[in-house]
Scaffold this active site. Structure first.
Site, PDB file in Angstrom:
ATOM      1  CE  LYS A 155      -0.131   2.539  -9.595  1.00 27.61           C
ATOM      2  NZ  LYS A 155       0.163   2.820 -11.008  1.00 27.61           N
TER       3      LYS A 155
HETATM    4  N1  GLU Z   1      -1.596   5.616 -12.724  1.00 31.89           N
HETATM    5  C1  GLU Z   1      -0.921   6.096 -13.898  1.00 31.89           C
HETATM    6  C2  GLU Z   1       0.296   5.229 -14.183  1.00 31.89           C
HETATM    7  O1  GLU Z   1       0.354   4.090 -13.797  1.00 31.89           O
HETATM    8  C3  GLU Z   1      -0.625   7.594 -13.827  1.00 31.89           C
HETATM    9  C4  GLU Z   1       0.278   8.016 -12.712  1.00 31.89           C
HETATM   10  C5  GLU Z   1       0.408   9.532 -12.561  1.00 31.89           C
HETATM   11  O2  GLU Z   1      -0.126  10.252 -13.374  1.00 31.89           O
HETATM   12  O3  GLU Z   1       1.050   9.919 -11.589  1.00 31.89           O
HETATM   13  O4  GLU Z   1       1.209   5.632 -14.849  1.00 31.89           O
END
Ligand code: GLU
Length: 426
Positions: A116
């Site tokens: 993240k």
């Molecule tokens: N931000 C989204 C989540 O928390 C999508 C992450 C992604 O598609 O890599 O799952």
């Protein structure tokens, strides 16, 4: 709550959501059997990069923004997870969000680890030009970590398709070749996938519908309340509405609107497109934000930020099913209060996995340069969500645990099996 070892780079009083994640890991450990030997590896992120992003503002002055990219685990594949822009972003928050990506990706069996990123910035205070500069500088700074087979960012809170276009372009310029697969959630014209925009909301709906089936709750006329009307909240509301459910309240940063006869989320979207805010929507009344949690409803969908359902409001929640569109909306104490009452909580790491699932489809399509139809994408998404839900529901019944612990059992077993097979290097 247990006391946990605090990594030296975190202030003791600023564990934030990371503490919640550690508590969730403590709760799953007794169910991991021999694999518990490896559980400490889940309590530390693999890599953390902190970057300074200086940009020249439109007025000529220079501003600095702190950014992060955390790769929590790569046992099962490259890092994968979004990037958020928010004034409250901290390292401990990004650590927790990266760890939840590890669990989420394993829960629905995608061949990814967890990662993240985030920048501590209030994007509402920047012009579009400044946001582009910030995005490009941040991408250049984390260039050493990301790549289509290393770590693949995606949208999250306050980032979107345009942000991903700039990230893809910046990475590609630095590499000297166009690499569409470095990020997902891109515009269709740049190798994005049909169905990605609504994918998280579609997954939230499928998970909610599966839970409803198991308690013989009909979706027709079922009441739904939604906190957050960004990408996840608005798609969830629209898709529930389109399947006959009745959205009776929506809360966002600008206020809370309520109508027991139902609110049409498509109309709310039109209103926001015209006025920029949920405020002033005419077919509903404004209520006190605190009263939102106490509304009589079948479904509650938190789709905003962490720590919204706490010991302070959990006791008042009347929903039968909580579908976590947001990441980390419920504290462990609130989890206990709600499961004691018999509320079904479909945890974030299962409920909102639809987004990253279609991100996975996008990445696969980019690699093969062959694009699927929207119908095919939605069908494959539904299949993955329904199968994951079923497997986890059965674990919950079998082990007599909550859906959250069952999801952690399923996911952590997969991650630690891979860890054990790979062994410790050197
Ligand atoms: N931000 C989204 C989540 O928390 C999508 C992450 C992604 O598609 O890599 O799952």
């Amino acid at each position: 709550m247990h006391t946990h070892e605090v990594p030296s780079y975190l202030a003791k009083d600023n564990l934030g959501p990371w503490e919640i994640y550690l508590e969730q890991i403590d709760r799953v450990t007794p169910y991991l059997g021999k694999l518990a030997y490896w559980v400490e590896t889940l309590k530390r992120p693999k890599r953390i990069l902190i970057v300074d992003c200086p940009i020249q503002l439109d007025d000529g002055s220079i501003a600095h923004f702190e950014g992060y990219r955390v790769q929590h685990n790569t046992s099962r594949g490259p890092g994968k997870g979004g990037v958020r822009y928010h004034q409250d972003v901290t390292l401990s928050e990004v650590m927790a969000l990266s760890a939840w990506m590890t669990v989420k990706n394993a829960a629905v069996n995608l061949p990814y680890g967890g990662a993240k990123g985030g920048i501590r910035v209030d994007p509402r205070k920047l012009s579009i030009h400044e946001i582009e500069k910030l995005t490009r500088r941040y991408t250049s700074e984390i260039n050493i970590l990301i790549g289509p087979d290393k770590d693949i960012p995606a949208p999250d809170v306050n980032t979107n398709e345009l942000t991903m276009a700039w990230m893809m372009d910046t990475y590609s310029m630095n590499q000297g070749r166009t690499a569409t697969g470095v990020v997902t959630g891109k515009p269709i014209a740049l190798g994005g996938s049909l169905g990605r925009r609504d994918a998280t909301g579609r997954g939230v709906f499928v998970a909610g519908a599966e839970a409803a089936k198991r308690i013989n709750l009909s979706l027709e006329g079922a009441r739904v309340i939604v906190q957050g009307f960004g990408n996840v909240g608005n798609a969830s509301a629209r898709i529930f509405h389109d399947h006959g459910a009745k959205v009776i309240a929506i809360q966002d940063v600008n206020g809370t609107i309520h109508n027991t006869n139902g609110i049409n989320p498509h109309d709310v979207l039109d209103h926001i497109a015209k006025t920029g805010s949920i405020a002033g929507f005419k077919d509903a009344e404004v209520i006190d934000p605190k009263d939102f949690w106490e509304l009589e409803t079948e479904f509650l969908i938190p789709a905003a930020l962490e720590k919204q359902i706490t010991a302070a409001n959990a006791g008042k929640i009347k929903a039968k099913i909580i579908v976590e569109g947001a990441n980390g909306p419920t504290t462990p104490q609130a989890d206990d209060i709600l499961s004691e009452k018999g509320t079904i909580i479909i945890p974030d790491v299962l409920a909102n996995a639809g987004g990253v699932t279609v991100s996975y489809f996008e990445w696969v399509q980019d690699f093969s340069s062959f694009f699927w139809t929207e119908d095919e994408i939605n069908k494959r998404l539904e299949k993955i969500m329904i199968e994951a839900f079923k497997g986890i529901w059965d674990v919950a019944l079998d082990k007599k645990v909550t859906m959250r612990t069952a999801t952690f059992i399923t996911a952590c077993t997969r991650v630690l099996e891979a860890r054990a097979l790979r062994g410790l290097y050197p």
